[in-house]
Design an enzyme around this catalytic site. Structure first.
Site, PDB file in Angstrom:
ATOM      1  N   TYR A  24      47.049 -11.323  61.411  1.00 16.14           N
ATOM      2  CA  TYR A  24      46.086 -11.952  60.404  1.00 16.14           C
ATOM      3  C   TYR A  24      45.997 -13.597  60.573  1.00 16.14           C
ATOM      4  O   TYR A  24      47.294 -14.175  60.816  1.00 16.14           O
ATOM      5  CB  TYR A  24      46.677 -11.468  59.219  1.00 16.14           C
ATOM      6  CG  TYR A  24      45.865 -11.927  57.916  1.00 16.14           C
ATOM      7  CD1 TYR A  24      44.542 -11.516  58.009  1.00 16.14           C
ATOM      8  CD2 TYR A  24      46.096 -13.234  57.250  1.00 16.14           C
ATOM      9  CE1 TYR A  24      43.529 -11.959  56.888  1.00 16.14           C
ATOM     10  CE2 TYR A  24      45.224 -13.503  56.490  1.00 16.14           C
ATOM     11  CZ  TYR A  24      44.033 -13.095  56.060  1.00 16.14           C
ATOM     12  OH  TYR A  24      43.146 -13.677  55.311  1.00 16.14           O
TER      13      TYR A  24
ATOM     14  N   TRP B 128      43.438 -17.091  60.061  1.00 16.97           N
ATOM     15  CA  TRP B 128      42.113 -18.136  60.247  1.00 16.97           C
ATOM     16  C   TRP B 128      41.803 -18.633  61.783  1.00 16.97           C
ATOM     17  O   TRP B 128      40.779 -18.855  62.017  1.00 16.97           O
ATOM     18  CB  TRP B 128      41.928 -19.099  59.276  1.00 16.97           C
ATOM     19  CG  TRP B 128      41.475 -18.475  58.073  1.00 16.97           C
ATOM     20  CD1 TRP B 128      41.805 -17.622  57.401  1.00 16.97           C
ATOM     21  CD2 TRP B 128      40.246 -19.185  57.232  1.00 16.97           C
ATOM     22  NE1 TRP B 128      40.789 -17.283  56.258  1.00 16.97           N
ATOM     23  CE2 TRP B 128      39.959 -18.434  56.070  1.00 16.97           C
ATOM     24  CE3 TRP B 128      39.417 -20.316  57.663  1.00 16.97           C
ATOM     25  CZ2 TRP B 128      38.876 -18.699  55.289  1.00 16.97           C
ATOM     26  CZ3 TRP B 128      38.438 -20.676  56.697  1.00 16.97           C
ATOM     27  CH2 TRP B 128      38.185 -19.939  55.598  1.00 16.97           C
TER      28      TRP B 128
HETATM   29  N1  LIG Z   1      40.591 -26.907  51.262  1.00 21.72           N
HETATM   30  C1  LIG Z   1      40.762 -25.664  51.323  1.00 21.72           C
HETATM   31  N2  LIG Z   1      39.838 -24.816  50.942  1.00 21.72           N
HETATM   32  C2  LIG Z   1      39.973 -23.418  51.020  1.00 21.72           C
HETATM   33  C3  LIG Z   1      41.250 -22.922  51.581  1.00 21.72           C
HETATM   34  C4  LIG Z   1      42.199 -23.608  52.122  1.00 21.72           C
HETATM   35  O1  LIG Z   1      43.370 -23.566  52.433  1.00 21.72           O
HETATM   36  N3  LIG Z   1      41.871 -25.221  51.990  1.00 21.72           N
HETATM   37  N4  LIG Z   1      41.269 -21.505  51.983  1.00 21.72           N
HETATM   38  C5  LIG Z   1      39.979 -20.642  51.802  1.00 21.72           C
HETATM   39  C6  LIG Z   1      40.540 -19.353  51.783  1.00 21.72           C
HETATM   40  S1  LIG Z   1      41.175 -18.440  53.140  1.00 21.72           S
HETATM   41  C7  LIG Z   1      40.283 -18.606  50.561  1.00 21.72           C
HETATM   42  S2  LIG Z   1      40.209 -16.972  50.582  1.00 21.72           S
HETATM   43  C8  LIG Z   1      39.603 -19.078  49.479  1.00 21.72           C
HETATM   44  C9  LIG Z   1      40.279 -18.877  48.104  1.00 21.72           C
HETATM   45  O2  LIG Z   1      39.708 -19.034  46.972  1.00 21.72           O
HETATM   46  P1  LIG Z   1      40.525 -18.629  45.707  1.00 21.72           P
HETATM   47  O3  LIG Z   1      41.196 -17.522  45.880  1.00 21.72           O
HETATM   48  O4  LIG Z   1      39.438 -18.623  44.683  1.00 21.72           O
HETATM   49  O5  LIG Z   1      41.282 -19.992  45.634  1.00 21.72           O
HETATM   50  P2  LIG Z   1      42.570 -20.269  44.871  1.00 21.72           P
HETATM   51  O6  LIG Z   1      42.977 -21.854  45.027  1.00 21.72           O
HETATM   52  O7  LIG Z   1      43.866 -19.340  45.109  1.00 21.72           O
HETATM   53  O8  LIG Z   1      42.243 -20.190  43.383  1.00 21.72           O
HETATM   54  C10 LIG Z   1      41.151 -20.895  42.820  1.00 21.72           C
HETATM   55  C11 LIG Z   1      41.682 -21.267  41.344  1.00 21.72           C
HETATM   56  O9  LIG Z   1      42.085 -20.193  40.699  1.00 21.72           O
HETATM   57  C12 LIG Z   1      42.708 -20.212  39.330  1.00 21.72           C
HETATM   58  N5  LIG Z   1      43.757 -19.299  39.154  1.00 21.72           N
HETATM   59  C13 LIG Z   1      44.610 -18.878  39.814  1.00 21.72           C
HETATM   60  N6  LIG Z   1      45.135 -17.665  39.076  1.00 21.72           N
HETATM   61  C14 LIG Z   1      44.332 -17.572  38.077  1.00 21.72           C
HETATM   62  C15 LIG Z   1      44.503 -16.603  36.892  1.00 21.72           C
HETATM   63  O10 LIG Z   1      45.068 -15.628  36.966  1.00 21.72           O
HETATM   64  N7  LIG Z   1      43.319 -16.722  35.885  1.00 21.72           N
HETATM   65  C16 LIG Z   1      42.372 -17.526  36.286  1.00 21.72           C
HETATM   66  N8  LIG Z   1      41.443 -17.685  35.357  1.00 21.72           N
HETATM   67  N9  LIG Z   1      42.269 -18.508  37.038  1.00 21.72           N
HETATM   68  C17 LIG Z   1      43.309 -18.385  38.075  1.00 21.72           C
HETATM   69  C18 LIG Z   1      43.692 -21.503  40.022  1.00 21.72           C
HETATM   70  O11 LIG Z   1      43.669 -22.485  39.092  1.00 21.72           O
HETATM   71  C19 LIG Z   1      43.040 -21.926  41.573  1.00 21.72           C
HETATM   72  O12 LIG Z   1      42.774 -23.279  41.378  1.00 21.72           O
HETATM   73  O13 LIG Z   1      39.737 -20.603  49.597  1.00 21.72           O
HETATM   74  C20 LIG Z   1      39.277 -20.974  50.723  1.00 21.72           C
HETATM   75  N10 LIG Z   1      39.000 -22.519  50.794  1.00 21.72           N
HETATM   76  N1  LIG Z   2      51.211 -18.231  47.840  1.00 20.29           N
HETATM   77  C1  LIG Z   2      50.074 -17.847  48.446  1.00 20.29           C
HETATM   78  N2  LIG Z   2      49.793 -17.574  49.560  1.00 20.29           N
HETATM   79  C2  LIG Z   2      48.647 -17.021  50.455  1.00 20.29           C
HETATM   80  C3  LIG Z   2      47.687 -17.605  49.499  1.00 20.29           C
HETATM   81  C4  LIG Z   2      47.525 -17.943  48.233  1.00 20.29           C
HETATM   82  O1  LIG Z   2      46.833 -18.070  47.398  1.00 20.29           O
HETATM   83  N3  LIG Z   2      48.977 -18.233  47.822  1.00 20.29           N
HETATM   84  N4  LIG Z   2      46.374 -17.177  50.196  1.00 20.29           N
HETATM   85  C5  LIG Z   2      46.301 -16.263  51.313  1.00 20.29           C
HETATM   86  C6  LIG Z   2      45.104 -16.193  52.000  1.00 20.29           C
HETATM   87  S1  LIG Z   2      43.573 -16.115  51.210  1.00 20.29           S
HETATM   88  C7  LIG Z   2      45.004 -16.721  53.151  1.00 20.29           C
HETATM   89  S2  LIG Z   2      43.374 -16.399  54.048  1.00 20.29           S
HETATM   90  C8  LIG Z   2      46.123 -16.905  54.186  1.00 20.29           C
HETATM   91  C9  LIG Z   2      45.966 -17.556  55.266  1.00 20.29           C
HETATM   92  O2  LIG Z   2      47.206 -17.469  56.308  1.00 20.29           O
HETATM   93  P1  LIG Z   2      46.849 -17.982  57.820  1.00 20.29           P
HETATM   94  O3  LIG Z   2      45.103 -17.819  58.176  1.00 20.29           O
HETATM   95  O4  LIG Z   2      47.555 -17.228  58.659  1.00 20.29           O
HETATM   96  O5  LIG Z   2      47.051 -19.378  57.833  1.00 20.29           O
HETATM   97  P2  LIG Z   2      46.543 -20.663  58.858  1.00 20.29           P
HETATM   98  O6  LIG Z   2      47.525 -21.892  58.701  1.00 20.29           O
HETATM   99  O7  LIG Z   2      45.396 -20.869  58.683  1.00 20.29           O
HETATM  100  O8  LIG Z   2      47.003 -19.923  60.251  1.00 20.29           O
HETATM  101  C10 LIG Z   2      46.252 -20.137  61.308  1.00 20.29           C
HETATM  102  C11 LIG Z   2      47.159 -20.362  62.433  1.00 20.29           C
HETATM  103  O9  LIG Z   2      46.206 -20.323  63.680  1.00 20.29           O
HETATM  104  C12 LIG Z   2      46.565 -21.387  64.466  1.00 20.29           C
HETATM  105  N5  LIG Z   2      45.797 -21.471  65.536  1.00 20.29           N
HETATM  106  C13 LIG Z   2      44.325 -22.515  65.110  1.00 20.29           C
HETATM  107  N6  LIG Z   2      43.402 -22.261  66.112  1.00 20.29           N
HETATM  108  C14 LIG Z   2      44.180 -21.268  67.263  1.00 20.29           C
HETATM  109  C15 LIG Z   2      43.795 -20.865  68.586  1.00 20.29           C
HETATM  110  O10 LIG Z   2      42.653 -21.214  68.982  1.00 20.29           O
HETATM  111  N7  LIG Z   2      44.624 -20.145  69.081  1.00 20.29           N
HETATM  112  C16 LIG Z   2      45.837 -19.729  68.486  1.00 20.29           C
HETATM  113  N8  LIG Z   2      46.499 -18.786  69.169  1.00 20.29           N
HETATM  114  N9  LIG Z   2      46.167 -20.059  67.253  1.00 20.29           N
HETATM  115  C17 LIG Z   2      45.283 -20.881  66.757  1.00 20.29           C
HETATM  116  C18 LIG Z   2      46.761 -22.419  63.850  1.00 20.29           C
HETATM  117  O11 LIG Z   2      47.468 -23.466  64.189  1.00 20.29           O
HETATM  118  C19 LIG Z   2      47.676 -21.763  62.374  1.00 20.29           C
HETATM  119  O12 LIG Z   2      49.017 -21.776  62.556  1.00 20.29           O
HETATM  120  O13 LIG Z   2      47.175 -17.134  53.307  1.00 20.29           O
HETATM  121  C20 LIG Z   2      47.494 -16.288  52.213  1.00 20.29           C
HETATM  122  N10 LIG Z   2      48.694 -16.856  51.396  1.00 20.29           N
HETATM  123 MO   LIG Z   3      42.115 -16.268  52.379  1.00 17.87          MO
END
Ligand SMILES: Nc1nc2c(c(=O)[nH]1)N[C@H]1C(S)=C(S)[C@@H](COP(=O)(O)OP(=O)(O)OC[C@H]3O[C@@H](n4cnc5c(=O)[nH]c(N)nc54)[C@H](O)[C@@H]3O)O[C@H]1N2
Ligand SMILES: Nc1nc2c(c(=O)[nH]1)N[C@H]1C(S)=C(S)[C@@H](COP(=O)(O)OP(=O)(O)OC[C@H]3O[C@@H](n4cnc5c(=O)[nH]c(N)nc54)[C@H](O)[C@@H]3O)O[C@H]1N2
Ligand SMILES: [Mo]
Length: 784
Positions: free
Chosen positions: A127, A129
């Protein structure tokens, strides 16, 4: 030779001393300025009104010291073979080997595991990104390779929205609304009178869009919607989720109590006769059962505002007033993905749908329900539905898979049974873990448990450009290129642009493209031709683009020839004629446009789910206490609710070494925000190093005292590189503020088994001793 294809000049690189190459990433499109074979600047696309600082961070990371420069093998594995000193993973030095040697070791190990234990003993879910670009997408490359090899144990769902995704087919008949095809911004313009935003609209999260984006326009859309007179109510523990210019009313219920709030809103509509009976009758099934639950007929508990006030900490009168306000005109309920990344995360999604159904505006422009708005930049953008190019991954003959967040359970308990999506399954016995394009030591909950689980497999192979914590805990680490080092096509499924990614520079160090690594392995294992189909990199890009063009043509969208697209660097997919309104056809004629649910209607009671008889997911939306929240007994010892939201200054664990992330650190560690009341009660000052802990682990973070976060909530963005004081030892103190040291590794319910990062209690104390030095960005020790 296929394995050297990555070093080839495919016509995209020039011999000039200075050049500009179009490129794209999850955080934006840009030109790479190249001088004498080195990238000297990345300039955001001219079309981007709000470029992300992550573009600069990408350049900072490109040549950083923590790039993996050569293939590496952990000393214990090299000396003692598969399984050798596996309890020392993360602690032992690495030995540099040649590519030939590395490929021989990996191919040999794959063959050994396959013949001894079968393909299902290989976990290749991988899993993550990875990078933008649909050909070099590192997970797909791995999946294609392993499928050609006879299959592997895969994963289902995502960390983003597993609970919502698994639930949704039972309620609405499709995952679309959760997985990013939500109500469009242009449908809200001039239509939405009130937007009620659960989780807010966190603009920080719109910097990225999976697959690549050209322009960051969410803020512009919201400004236009606001200018048309829409009012906003934001429900979130953190004021930062509400863009200032919206002037939203802020309600801050206790985290994870939103379902109780939604139920009380629904109850208020019901007893006030404010619900839309015609819509409920014609478009929904099971409202009577749900109403019996609201009134307490089924369980003796009336879900009124006083009941919800006690759970959420909000005022009963405020809840009642909000319900009446919502019933006054066109109202859109938006729910971020974060709400379902919590224990019983299905419930706020189902309850929000029930609430919207009672308001009766589902399927109307600017009304009803939307998920994921502002969670990624592309959600809500108008775009014709054209399928993105995807590397074909083939079929997996093993049929073996796990719900994505059950990885530690699987490694710790082979053979054990578990429930998922209405069935009983068994965990496979994994001998080899193969990761390419993801970082479990970033994304998984309860890292101490993962460190222990990680000692189980005989071999762990990781491809990554950088020394992430996952790479450090691997046996064989193969250096991968980044998007700047190869040609590709980037596109998100929502942003209306398809972007050419031109190789800007030769691979850094000895890095190779994942594709070429797998092609070389496939050669050794005897299926090279099957894997590459005889196509080189540009051959694949032409083929994928051709598929995209064909998909566009089926929608009457004309796209240019590949060569023109490649030369121009981008092509736009037009917006549909009508703004996209989810479920509009169904609303218009529910008999003709039945939903693919068992009854063809919106299921406010699901016989199917009720029939699964799961104790933690009944047949209708319900308030079920999360395992950890401010109302639970654990709060006596750990009185602060930890929210580990997405980082503004990174993408997950990626770019932690970039200037944007480093500038945000406090005392060199990840910042943790706490309310002034909570800080004062603990003698914590702004800028202090603090120890954040619970029974699962402890980490050192930098305190930021701020009233943007509600009392009794601590906000520690996820993704600071895990940096244990004693590497390889489960239970070690983390030095750098890694949130997943603290979070709980449990499924949201037996239905979805989704991750529950946002259900977590902690305590915080000042760290009075000299704080250990952060070493997260140094390459691990190596030996020759
Ligand atoms: N810059 C940046 N942007 C990203 C990402 C990143 O790593 N960096 N990751 C991307 C990814 S993979 C995803 S899935 C999305 C995730 O999108 P979300 O899942 O929506 O992101 P979060 O930042 O976990 O949460 C958004 C807000 O929800 C609020 N929140 C948390 N728990 C609760 C709750 O129980 N109730 C309420 N009402 N609010 C709550 C928190 O204050 C938080 O700031 O973001 C994407 N965007
Ligand atoms: N506590 C907490 N944990 C969370 C979340 C949260 O809200 N709270 N959010 C969750 C969510 S929504 C998500 S989506 C996950 C995200 O979790 P991940 O998607 O696993 O996080 P990334 O750091 O984006 O990992 C991608 C990796 O791929 C590598 N990479 C980039 N390009 C390439 C390439 O071309 N080839 C190879 N082989 N590698 C590459 C990057 O260096 C990086 O290490 O985290 C989850 N974990
Ligand atoms: Mo995500």
């Amino acid at each position: 030779m296929a394995s050297r294809g990555d070093l080839k000049d495919n016509g995209a690189m020039t011999k000039e001393a200075s050049a500009r190459r179009p490129s794209a990433s999850h955080w934006g499109a840009f030109d790479a300025e190249v001088r004498n074979g080195r990238v000297v600047a990345l300039r955001p696309a001219a079309e981007d009104p709000q470029p992300s600082p992550l573009v600069q961070s990408q350049l900072d990371a490109l040549y950083a010291d923590n790039r993996v420069s050569r293939p590496m093998v952990r000393a214990g594995w090299l000396e003692a073979g598969p399984g050798g000193r596996r309890e020392r993973r993360g602690a032992e030095p690495f030995v540099a080997v040649s590519w030939d040697k590395a490929l021989e070791l990996v191919a040999g190990e794959l063959a050994r595991v396959k013949s001894r234990h079968g393909n299902a003993a290989i976990y290749g879910g991988s899993y993550g990104w990875a990078s933008a670009g649909w050909f070099h997408q590192a997970n797909f490359q791995l999946h294609r390779f392993l499928n050609c090899f006879g299959g592997f144990t895969a994963k289902t769902d995502s960390y983003s929205y597993a609970a919502g995704m698994v639930l949704m087919p039972y309620v609405l008949g499709s995952k679309d609304l959760v997985a990013g095809r939500s109500h469009a911004w242009d449908a809200m313009l001039g239509n939405t009178r009130l937007m009620v935003m659960f989780g807010g609209l966190p603009l920080k999260n719109t910097q990225v869009d999976f697959g690549g984006t050209l322009a960051h326009t969410t803020a512009d859309w919201l400004r236009r919607i606001k200018a048309e007179g829409t009012e906003f109510v934001g429900i979130t523990p953190h004021r930062g989720d509400l863009p200032d210019f919206l002037a939203a009313d802020w309600l801050a219920p206790r985290p994870n109590s939103d379902t109780a709030l939604m139920l009380a809103l629904a109850h208020t509509l019901l007893v006030g006769g404010l619900h839309d009976r015609a819509f409920l009758d014609r478009h929904c099934i099971g409202f009577a059962r749900f109403a019996d639950y609201l009134t307490g007929k089924t369980d003796g508990v009336v879900k009124d505002c006083a009941w919800a006030a006690a759970i959420t900490g909000l005022g009963a009168a405020d809840i009642a007033a909000l319900a009446r306000r919502m019933a006054m005109g066109r109202t859109l309920i938006t729910v971020t993905w974060s709400l379902q990344r919590a224990d019983h995360g299905e419930q706020p999604y189902w309850a929000a749908i029930a609430l919207a159904a009672m308001l009766g505006q589902i399927g109307q422009p600017g009304g009803g329900i939307g998920f994921g708005h502002a969670c990624e930049g592309g959600i809500g953008l108008p775009r014709e539905r054209v399928a993105n190019p995807r590397l074909p991954i083939g079929d997996n003959p093993t049929g073996s898979s796990i719900p994505v967040a059950r990885i530690a359970d699987m490694l710790l308990h082979p053979g054990q049974s578990y429930r998922y999506d209405g069935r009983t399954h068994r965990y496979p016995d994994i001998r080899l873990v193969y990761w390419s394009g993801g970082n479990p030591f970033h994304h998984h909950q309860d890292l101490n448990r993962l460190v222990a689980a990680w000692r189980r497999p005989e071999t762990v192979i990781v491809h990554d450009p950088w020394w992430t914590a996952a790479a450090r805990h691997a046996d064989i680490v193969l250096p991968a290129t980044t998007g700047l080092e190869r040609n590709d096509i980037a596109a998100s499924s929502r942003d209306p642009f398809v972007l050419a990614v031109h190789q800007a520079i030769a691979p850094v160090g000895q890095a190779r493209n994942d594709h070429h690594i797998f092609a070389a392995l496939a050669d050794r294992l005897g299926f090279g031709r099957g894997f590459t189909e005889g196509l080189d990199e540009m051959g694949w890009l032409r083929r994928l683009y051709g598929e995209l063009r064909a998909s566009a043509e089926r929608k009457q969208v004309a796209m240019p020839e590949f060569d023109r697209f490649w030369a121009e660097g981008k092509v736009a997919i037009p917006a549909p004629d009508e703004p996209f309104v989810a479920l509009a056809d169904f609303r218009r004629d529910p008999e003709r446009n039945r939903l693919p649910t068992p009854t063809g209607k919106i299921e406010l009671f699901s016989d199917t789910i009720a029939g699964f008889a799961e104790p933690d997911c009944p047949g209708h939306p319900a308030w079920l206490e999360p395992v950890e929240w401010l109302g639970s007994p654990v709060a006596a010892r750990y009185p602060l609710h930890l929210i580990s939201g997405q980082p503004r200054h990174r993408l997950h664990g990626q770019l932690d070494i970039g200037s944007a992330s480093l500038a945000a650190k406090v005392a060199g560690r990840e910042p943790i925000q706490i309310n002034p009341q909570d800080a004062a009660a603990r003698g914590i000052r702004d800028g202090d190093v603090v120890r954040v802990f619970n029974d699962r682990g402890a980490t050192l973070a930098g305190a930021v005292v701020s009233d943007a976060v509600m009392p009794r909530v601590a906000y520690l963005t996820v993704g600071a590189t895990y940096d244990p004081l004693e590497p390889g030892r489960p239970g070690s103190l983390d030095k750098h503020g890694s949130a997943n040291l603290l979070t709980l590794d449990k499924g949201a319910s037996n239905l979805s088994q989704g991750p529950i990062a946002h259900s977590c209690l902690v305590e915080i104390e000042p760290y009075r001793q000299p704080a250990p030095r952060v070493t997260a960005f140094e390459a691990p020790a190596t030996r020759n």
